[in-house]
Design an enzyme around this catalytic site. Structure first.
Site, PDB file in Angstrom:
ATOM      1  N   LYS A 175       0.817  -1.222   0.000  1.00 45.34           N
ATOM      2  CA  LYS A 175       0.000   0.000   0.000  1.00 45.34           C
ATOM      3  C   LYS A 175       0.843   1.261   0.000  1.00 45.34           C
ATOM      4  CE  LYS A 175      -4.387  -1.513   1.956  1.00 45.34           C
ATOM      5  NZ  LYS A 175      -5.420  -1.252   2.958  1.00 45.34           N
ATOM      6  N   LYS A 177      -5.154 -10.239  -7.286  1.00 45.57           N
ATOM      7  CA  LYS A 177      -6.328 -10.366  -6.403  1.00 45.57           C
ATOM      8  C   LYS A 177      -7.446  -9.430  -6.868  1.00 45.57           C
ATOM      9  CE  LYS A 177      -6.282  -8.367  -2.392  1.00 45.57           C
ATOM     10  NZ  LYS A 177      -5.967  -7.900  -1.047  1.00 45.57           N
ATOM     11  N   LYS A 218     -10.677  -3.518  -4.850  1.00 41.54           N
ATOM     12  CA  LYS A 218     -11.383  -2.285  -5.200  1.00 41.54           C
ATOM     13  C   LYS A 218     -10.433  -1.253  -5.790  1.00 41.54           C
ATOM     14  CE  LYS A 218     -11.689  -1.571  -0.381  1.00 41.54           C
ATOM     15  NZ  LYS A 218     -12.689  -1.967   0.586  1.00 41.54           N
TER      16      LYS A 218
HETATM   17  P1  AMP Z   1     -11.249  -5.083   2.951  1.00 46.61           P
HETATM   18  O1  AMP Z   1     -12.207  -4.617   1.927  1.00 46.61           O
HETATM   19  O2  AMP Z   1      -9.823  -4.992   2.529  1.00 46.61           O
HETATM   20  O3  AMP Z   1     -11.525  -4.472   4.312  1.00 46.61           O
HETATM   21  O4  AMP Z   1     -11.499  -6.661   3.115  1.00 46.61           O
HETATM   22  C1  AMP Z   1     -12.609  -7.151   3.822  1.00 46.61           C
HETATM   23  C2  AMP Z   1     -12.592  -8.665   3.880  1.00 46.61           C
HETATM   24  O5  AMP Z   1     -12.721  -9.215   2.554  1.00 46.61           O
HETATM   25  C3  AMP Z   1     -11.326  -9.266   4.464  1.00 46.61           C
HETATM   26  O6  AMP Z   1     -11.662 -10.404   5.242  1.00 46.61           O
HETATM   27  C4  AMP Z   1     -10.545  -9.668   3.238  1.00 46.61           C
HETATM   28  O7  AMP Z   1      -9.638 -10.710   3.500  1.00 46.61           O
HETATM   29  C5  AMP Z   1     -11.649 -10.118   2.307  1.00 46.61           C
HETATM   30  N1  AMP Z   1     -11.239  -9.985   0.892  1.00 46.61           N
HETATM   31  C6  AMP Z   1     -10.850  -8.851   0.259  1.00 46.61           C
HETATM   32  N2  AMP Z   1     -10.529  -9.096  -1.037  1.00 46.61           N
HETATM   33  C7  AMP Z   1     -10.714 -10.442  -1.214  1.00 46.61           C
HETATM   34  C8  AMP Z   1     -10.555 -11.334  -2.336  1.00 46.61           C
HETATM   35  N3  AMP Z   1     -10.153 -10.888  -3.522  1.00 46.61           N
HETATM   36  N4  AMP Z   1     -10.843 -12.644  -2.139  1.00 46.61           N
HETATM   37  C9  AMP Z   1     -11.266 -13.112  -0.942  1.00 46.61           C
HETATM   38  N5  AMP Z   1     -11.433 -12.326   0.154  1.00 46.61           N
HETATM   39  C10 AMP Z   1     -11.166 -11.010   0.026  1.00 46.61           C
END
Ligand code: AMP
Ligand code: TRP
Length: 376
Positions: free
Chosen positions: A154, A238, A241
């Site tokens: 990041k 991955k 967003k």
């Molecule tokens: P975040 O939006 O980064 O706060 O992620 C929220 C949750 O979604 C966390 O548990 C992440 O590990 C999961 N997550 C985010 N991106 C992915 C992805 N591409 N595949 C699976 N889980 C994800």
């Protein structure tokens, strides 16, 4: 110092809050916490959070939201919060942050979390998160944080311009978890390293302050076929967003036509689907679509291969598009309904924050006592 310059003997150690023999204090070093002793005997508690930083996508839904709902019905208390304090580690427009917080809460409810069973709240509404995070900043070691790959990704080439909060982000995450003495934390694969740091902080705190078993050493729950959903444009990246291509992800706010068209355009290879799981090994894009299908349908990847092995993407993609639309449509419709009714979301968040604080405040009070902070 005494008047003749000789050092005074150190004062007798204050009585520890628990009568455990105290190990030699080596608190400025890393104790041997590689295999932390899981001697916590409190109740099972499940906790997770999602950052309040904009649109949710299929990766969040399959890797996190859907899992929370599955765990809510197992009987243990479930704490699910909107990580707005984590969100501001990178710039967030204050005019939008409240709406983003409500949007994540709407996604929790629309995915099936029941505010009667799960405690749903905004992180910043429970002061104890910030208080415990500070204490943990003094427990965690710089060397531990220097290893965090998410910070490296990041902060990119301009580490010196990143916020200090971005660096110490995983310490706040440890506070989120241990404040509720959570024993299980369902997350996607990308959070594994942060969970390891949380385990190290729990073990070091218990060790340094001579309070074995005070904090649990929590288990990450990284399970199911879709713990790492990949981009629809690149099987090696991955789904995220922050990807500039909107076609790389399915957003929870996409309508049915958009979902179907993104799946149709998803990158694949010219081969039909293999007859065995091993046949997916060198085919990241095909592997990803099979995993998505399995997670949406509640099947294993083997079952999906048994059903579609030998068929081309001309048959598989429309089946996947239909499944994605029919699974996500009710969620997105309910999210939109809730977003039009912020008062309903706010009621849930307020009640959740009160319940969360009831659990958190006594823990942080006890931590302050253990650390030796003044109390009236
Ligand atoms: P975040 O939006 O980064 O706060 O992620 C929220 C949750 O979604 C966390 O548990 C992440 O590990 C999961 N997550 C985010 N991106 C992915 C992805 N591409 N595949 C699976 N889980 C994800
Ligand atoms: N860092 C997590 C993410 O980006 C969100 C999060 C914050 C979290 N605090 C947490 C997840 C505590 C689990 C437990 O996905």
């Amino acid at each position: 110092m005494t008047c003749d310059g000789a050092a005074e003997p150190p004062p007798a150690s204050p009585r520890l809050p628990f009568d455990f023999p105290r190990p030699d204090p080596m608190t400025d070093q890393t104790p041997d916490v590689a295999t932390p002793v899981p001697n916590y005997d409190g109740p099972r508690r499940i906790l997770s959070g999602i950052q309040a930083s904009g649109a949710l996508h299929l990766g969040n839904y399959l890797g996190a939201l859907k899992r929370f709902v599955e765990l809510q019905d197992q009987g243990a208390p479930v704490y699910v919060f909107v990580a707005d304090m984590h969100a501001i580690t990178v710039w967030q427009d204050p005019a939008k942050l409240t709406a983003q917080t409500r949007e994540i809460a709407a996604a929790y409810l629309a995915s099936g979390l029941d505010p009667e069973k799960a405690i749903i709240f905004p992180q910043s509404a429970v002061r104890a998160h910030a208080e415990l995070a500070w204490i943990f900043n003094c427990v965690a070691r710089l060397g531990w944080l220097d290893r965090m790959t998410q910070f490296k990704e990041k902060s990119g080439k301009h580490k010196e311009r990143s916020s200090v909060g971005l660096y110490t982000y995983p310490v706040l995450q440890a506070a989120d978890i241990l404040l509720y003495k959570a024993t299980e934390v369902p997350v996607g694969e990308d959070q594994k390293q942060h969970l390891e740091l949380t385990r190290d902080i729990a073990a070091k705190f218990n060790n340094d302050f001579g309070v074995p078993g005070f904090f649990p050493v929590p288990e990450p729950i990284i399970q199911g076929p879709a713990t790492r959903v990949m981009s629809l444009r690149d099987g090696a990246a991955k789904m995220s967003k922050s990807d500039p291509s909107d076609n790389s992800r399915i957003n929870l706010t996409d309508d049915a036509d958009t979902i179907a068209s993104k799946i149709k355009k998803a990158k694949t290879d010219p081969e039909p689907l293999p007859e065995t799981l091993d046949g997916l090994n060198e085919r990241p894009e095909a592997k990803n679509l099979v995993a998505i299908y399995a997670a949406l349908a509640g099947l294993t990847r083997e079952q999906v291969i048994a059903q579609f092995g030998g068929q081309g993407f001309g048959a598989f993609k429309p089946a996947l598009a239909d499944l994605a639309v029919s699974s996500l449509a009710p969620v997105t419709a309910e999210m939109r309904r809730l977003m039009d009714d912020p008062a309903e979301i706010d009621r849930v968040l307020k009640a959740g924050a009160e319940r969360a604080a009831e659990g958190a405040d006594p823990v942080v009070d006890e931590v302050k006592k253990i650390v030796g902070f003044w109390r009236a």
